[in-house]
Motif scaffolding. Structure first.
Motif, PDB file in Angstrom:
ATOM      1  N   THR A 189      -5.354   5.537  -4.500  1.00  0.00           N
ATOM      2  CA  THR A 189      -5.075   6.100  -3.169  1.00  0.00           C
ATOM      3  C   THR A 189      -4.189   7.331  -3.265  1.00  0.00           C
ATOM      4  O   THR A 189      -4.396   8.296  -2.533  1.00  0.00           O
ATOM      5  CB  THR A 189      -4.403   5.087  -2.217  1.00  0.00           C
ATOM      6  N   ASP A 215       0.581   4.869   1.446  1.00  0.00           N
ATOM      7  CA  ASP A 215      -0.158   5.920   2.159  1.00  0.00           C
ATOM      8  C   ASP A 215       0.676   7.199   2.089  1.00  0.00           C
ATOM      9  O   ASP A 215       1.708   7.243   1.430  1.00  0.00           O
ATOM     10  CB  ASP A 215      -0.450   5.503   3.607  1.00  0.00           C
ATOM     11  N   ILE A 253      -3.264   1.650  -6.173  1.00  0.00           N
ATOM     12  CA  ILE A 253      -2.297   2.594  -5.620  1.00  0.00           C
ATOM     13  C   ILE A 253      -2.460   3.961  -6.281  1.00  0.00           C
ATOM     14  O   ILE A 253      -2.403   4.994  -5.614  1.00  0.00           O
ATOM     15  CB  ILE A 253      -0.862   2.033  -5.743  1.00  0.00           C
ATOM     16  N   THR A 302       0.853  -1.197   0.000  1.00  0.00           N
ATOM     17  CA  THR A 302       0.000   0.000   0.000  1.00  0.00           C
ATOM     18  C   THR A 302       0.881   1.237   0.000  1.00  0.00           C
ATOM     19  O   THR A 302       1.990   1.208   0.498  1.00  0.00           O
ATOM     20  CB  THR A 302      -0.895   0.084   1.254  1.00  0.00           C
TER      21      THR A 302
END
Lengths: 138, 286, 117
Positions: free
Chosen positions: B249, B216, B246, B214
């Motif tokens: 996000t 972030d 990805i 992930t």
């Protein structure tokens, strides 16, 4: 809690040349303790920033360099003291980009980012003490 | 606790150290703990030392608070004791129980010497329990910390193993990242990458994040830092291996990757890198 | 007074910082460089910092400012030879020297400036 071992070295900070000498000393001490080149560079840079503050805002002062031992970790501690005017708003002084002296405002906040521990103590009209530490596994 | 009662405990230990240690060792054997000759003699020696410190320090204080400076030396000893057990593979419970096991033989001594003073016996038992409980808990505390150290050291070693930088072509490096990026790992990644840039004189580094689960804000920040550091050395970076989730996000988080070249696959990134460095691929079959 | 020498190579100026940098020295270098850009009609400036073991916020700002001043005077600045540890520290510090071109070494730096001409 953690205590600096005896034999702390004291460096006076009253000129640009003193800052250069301090950087050399920090490099030597960290290298002798086996710190890697990146950690050495980070700590010397932090020392350079804080020494400049001592010189510029504190009107000179000194730096105590001590070794720390907290098995299995060892460390280096730098304590910068001056009896300058002190810092009015510490939160503001630690903000990235804030400056009261026309600099980049990365002195205190930069030193904080580059060290493992950062401690600031200041009294208006009496002076400022900044302590930074860097640790490594022995 | 009263000064009187503490003196009693110290006095009882004095002269009985050897017997107490013997009883402790017997008790431990009965509890069927791992117990070889070497560790037995070490435990004998350390507990004897502990008892010595206790009889010395108990009369000096009325507090069981181990933060009191009187107990500094005792704590130091317990720290060594705990570290030795960590190395020998003891569990925290086993380590603490060695200290707790000292209680029983001491109780025996107390009962024998205070048979006709039941009131004082109760008090003594209470204070002794409290003291040994704090000592035992302290060993657990230290034990845990020592274990954490071992773990973080292993993590460090793992880090150094898990971030290879490979040369794909003249002037082109690839950095396949697997797993997540925290600040410690980012530093290792940066060091490896920059070192390789110096060694090979690379102009372009492809950071492939196919193996990063992930992204972030924090991971993105670490990526941007790595890119910025490479740029300071005169090398450009391309990020490849960005999966659709990805990309989603990254946009949702508002991370700014506008100044960074991004490609879906390592192959695409490689073609761009070759073009930028003045090389090209031709298909010989065509 | 202590000064950092500035070499001229055709239309380029080359500065190799080989002494321990301090604030006064940095300011002097900035002034000397801008003077020389005008005097020598330089089109490019190479600042070789491979011998510098740290770049703190002051030196970093001096470099950025010099590059910006050079740009106004129509010269392009390339900083070359930064040590990996220095680059990592600068990034941690939050000083990415945006707007300053960089190259691995003097040779690459010269090639970069040549491309521009």
């Amino acid at each position: 809690m953690k205590t600096a071992e005896s034999g702390a070295v004291v460096m006076p900070l009253y000129s640009d040349e003193d800052v250069v000498r301090l950087r050399k000393l920090v490099r030597e001490e960290l290298a002798a303790l086996g710190f890697g080149i990146v950690d050495q560079t980070k700590m010397i840079t932090a020392a350079s920033e804080l020494a400049r503050n001592t010189l510029k805002y504190g009107k000179g002062g000194e730096c105590h360099l001590g070794k720390l031992n907290e098995s299995p970790k060892i460390g280096v501690e730098l304590v910068f003291t001056d009896d300058g005017p002190g810092i009015e708003d510490t939160a503001l002084a630690l903000t990235d980009g804030y400056t009261s002296g026309g600099g980049l405002g990365l002195g205190l906040s930069g030193a904080k980012k580059l060290s493992d521990e950062f401690h600031l103590e200041t009294r208006l009209g009496e002076g400022t003490t900044v302590t930074i530490r860097k640790w490594k596994f022995s | 606790m009263s000064q009187d009662s503490t003196l009693q405990l110290a006095g009882l230990i004095k002269g009985n150290e050897a017997a107490l240690v013997d009883e402790l060792i017997t008790a431990m054997r009965n509890k069927l703990m791992r117990f070889d000759k070497a560790s037995e003699s070490e435990i004998r020696q350390q507990t004897a030392q502990l008892l010595k410190l206790l009889e010395l320090n108990i009369p000096k204080t009325t507090t069981h608070n181990l933060n009191d400076s009187i107990w500094a030396e005792t704590k130091q000893l317990l720290t060594e004791f705990s570290h030795a057990r960590v190395k020998q593979g003891y569990t925290p419970a086993e380590t603490a129980s060695i200290i707790f096991s000292l209680k029983e033989p001491i109780f025996k001594l107390l009962r024998a010497s205070l048979t006709d003073q039941p009131q004082q016996l109760v008090e003594e038992l209470a204070t002794t329990t409290a003291l040994f409980d704090s000592l035992g808990l302290y060993t657990i505390d230290v034990f845990q910390k020592a274990r954490e150290m071992v773990i973080s050291r292993q993590q460090q070693e793992l880090l150094e193993l898990s971030t290879p930088v490979v040369q794909l072509w003249q002037n082109v490096l690839a950095l396949p990242l697997i797993g997540t990026l925290d600040s410690a790992r980012t530093q290792v990644v940066m060091e490896n990458l920059l070192q390789k840039i110096v060694e090979t004189g690379a102009l372009i580094a492809i950071i492939d994040i196919t193996g990063v689960p992930t992204v972030d804000t924090l991971v993105a920040q670490h990526l941007l830092k790595t890119i910025a550091a490479a740029r300071l050395m005169g090398a450009d970076c391309i990020i490849s291996g960005i999966r659709p989730q990805i990309a989603q996000t990254i946009v949702h988080l508002g991370v700014n990757l506008e100044d960074v070249i991004t490609k879906a696959t390592l192959a695409d990134a490689f073609v761009i890198a070759l073009k930028k460095t003045g090389a090209s691929i031709t298909n010989s079959a065509a | 007074m202590e000064r950092i020498p500035i070499l001229r190579m055709g239309s380029l100026l080359l500065v190799t910082i080989q002494v321990d940098m301090h604030d006064r020295l940095a300011m002097t270098l900035q002034e000397d460089l801008t003077d020389r850009i005008v005097k020598d009609r330089a089109k490019g400036v190479l600042i070789d910092i491979s011998a510098l073991d740290i770049v703190d916020s002051f030196i970093g700002r001096m470099i950025s400012n010099t590059a910006a001043m050079a740009k106004i005077l129509d010269a392009k600045t390339v900083v070359v030879g930064m040590q990996p540890a220095v680059a990592i520290t600068l990034v941690e510090l939050g000083l990415a020297l945006e707007g300053v071109s960089t190259a691995l070494n003097v040779e690459r730096g010269i090639a970069m400036l040549a491309q521009r001409e």
